[in-house]
Design a protein around this motif. Sequence first.
Motif, PDB file in Angstrom:
ATOM      1  N   GLN A 100       5.772  -9.352   5.835  1.00 28.60           N
ATOM      2  CA  GLN A 100       5.245  -8.487   4.781  1.00 28.60           C
ATOM      3  C   GLN A 100       4.979  -9.294   3.514  1.00 28.60           C
ATOM      4  OE1 GLN A 100       7.779  -5.184   3.770  1.00 28.60           O
ATOM      5  NE2 GLN A 100       6.421  -4.479   2.153  1.00 28.60           N
ATOM      6  N   LEU A 105       1.757  -7.233   1.424  1.00 24.98           N
ATOM      7  CA  LEU A 105       1.590  -5.776   1.497  1.00 24.98           C
ATOM      8  C   LEU A 105       2.778  -5.060   0.882  1.00 24.98           C
ATOM      9  CD1 LEU A 105       0.395  -5.412   5.211  1.00 24.98           C
ATOM     10  CD2 LEU A 105      -1.004  -5.660   3.155  1.00 24.98           C
ATOM     11  N   SER A 106       2.514  -3.889   0.330  1.00 24.85           N
ATOM     12  CA  SER A 106       3.602  -3.015  -0.106  1.00 24.85           C
ATOM     13  C   SER A 106       4.230  -2.407   1.147  1.00 24.85           C
ATOM     14  CB  SER A 106       3.069  -1.912  -1.010  1.00 24.85           C
ATOM     15  OG  SER A 106       2.282  -0.995  -0.255  1.00 24.85           O
ATOM     16  N   ASN A 108       4.412   0.769   1.855  1.00 25.10           N
ATOM     17  CA  ASN A 108       3.483   1.797   2.336  1.00 25.10           C
ATOM     18  C   ASN A 108       2.291   1.184   3.058  1.00 25.10           C
ATOM     19  OD1 ASN A 108       4.604   4.360   1.619  1.00 25.10           O
ATOM     20  ND2 ASN A 108       4.245   3.847  -0.526  1.00 25.10           N
ATOM     21  N   GLU A 109       1.736   0.105   2.515  1.00 29.72           N
ATOM     22  CA  GLU A 109       0.593  -0.537   3.159  1.00 29.72           C
ATOM     23  C   GLU A 109       0.974  -1.123   4.516  1.00 29.72           C
ATOM     24  OE1 GLU A 109      -2.062  -1.941  -0.673  1.00 29.72           O
ATOM     25  OE2 GLU A 109      -0.354  -3.166  -0.049  1.00 29.72           O
ATOM     26  N   ASP A 112       1.303   1.803   6.894  1.00 28.37           N
ATOM     27  CA  ASP A 112      -0.034   2.320   7.213  1.00 28.37           C
ATOM     28  C   ASP A 112      -0.758   1.389   8.187  1.00 28.37           C
ATOM     29  OD1 ASP A 112       0.412   4.406   5.443  1.00 28.37           O
ATOM     30  OD2 ASP A 112      -0.925   3.615   3.875  1.00 28.37           O
ATOM     31  N   PHE A 113      -0.727   0.095   7.912  1.00 29.01           N
ATOM     32  CA  PHE A 113      -1.414  -0.884   8.765  1.00 29.01           C
ATOM     33  C   PHE A 113      -0.884  -0.840  10.194  1.00 29.01           C
ATOM     34  CE2 PHE A 113      -1.501  -5.224  10.565  1.00 29.01           C
ATOM     35  CZ  PHE A 113      -2.876  -5.368  10.707  1.00 29.01           C
ATOM     36  N   LEU A 152      -6.791  -2.985   7.246  1.00 29.77           N
ATOM     37  CA  LEU A 152      -5.955  -2.640   6.095  1.00 29.77           C
ATOM     38  C   LEU A 152      -6.698  -1.688   5.173  1.00 29.77           C
ATOM     39  CD1 LEU A 152      -3.411  -3.073   4.340  1.00 29.77           C
ATOM     40  CD2 LEU A 152      -4.647  -4.952   3.241  1.00 29.77           C
ATOM     41  N   ARG A 153      -6.027  -0.661   4.747  1.00 30.04           N
ATOM     42  CA  ARG A 153      -6.540   0.259   3.743  1.00 30.04           C
ATOM     43  C   ARG A 153      -5.571   0.205   2.569  1.00 30.04           C
ATOM     44  NH1 ARG A 153     -10.040  -0.921   6.267  1.00 30.04           N
ATOM     45  NH2 ARG A 153     -11.151   0.259   7.830  1.00 30.04           N
ATOM     46  N   PRO A 154      -5.900  -0.630   1.551  1.00 34.95           N
ATOM     47  CA  PRO A 154      -4.964  -0.811   0.424  1.00 34.95           C
ATOM     48  C   PRO A 154      -4.697   0.495  -0.304  1.00 34.95           C
ATOM     49  CG  PRO A 154      -6.776  -2.382   0.310  1.00 34.95           C
ATOM     50  CD  PRO A 154      -7.115  -1.397   1.385  1.00 34.95           C
ATOM     51  N   ARG A 155      -3.502   0.599  -0.772  1.00 34.92           N
ATOM     52  CA  ARG A 155      -3.119   1.756  -1.600  1.00 34.92           C
ATOM     53  C   ARG A 155      -3.354   1.385  -3.045  1.00 34.92           C
ATOM     54  NH1 ARG A 155       1.169   5.824   0.432  1.00 34.92           N
ATOM     55  NH2 ARG A 155       0.701   5.814   2.647  1.00 34.92           N
TER      56      ARG A 155
END
Length: 168
Positions: A100, A105-106, A108-109, A112-113, A152-155
């Motif tokens: 991570q 990534l956070s 949450n990210e 989500d990924f 990846l869909r960044p928050r």
Amino acid sequence: MTTKLPRIDGVTIAPPTSLVVEWSDGGLDTIDLAGWIATGDDLLAPLRDYAMFATARPGLYGASVVWGDEEGDLVIDAHHLRLLAAEQKPFGSKDAAAWQGEIGLSNNEAADFLGISLSTWNAYKAGAQIPMPIVMVCRAARRDPLLLQAHLRPRRPGRPRRMEGSVR
């Protein structure tokens, strides 16, 4: 950038389909070749016979492992053995946290990924056993940044904006 190719000092058999490889740099890995043999079609079919598999020995200059006679085609190079060994190593909570951090990534990210809940991701980082498909995706995303970039869909930081016409 030049990468030094791995070299093999010794090989022993760990039945039914594993090799214990002693590397010239001092490392030691047990590598299960069941998947490699199973996907090798007719070329690797002789290795399904334990008597043949047990003939494994280091190849010329430790650049490979060879089976059977000197003229045979039954060979796997040290580079691919090293890659298989790395892929088969355990992947635990410290590895998940390191992954991570490397990817940036956070929590949450990352969840989500990987297609999992935040609580599940946090449980993995706290020591819960990580399923092999999650391990495989983490390792693949580390090796191939395109995988991460494509999925990846960044928050965005902060609270979501209030929708027009919504009641508070």
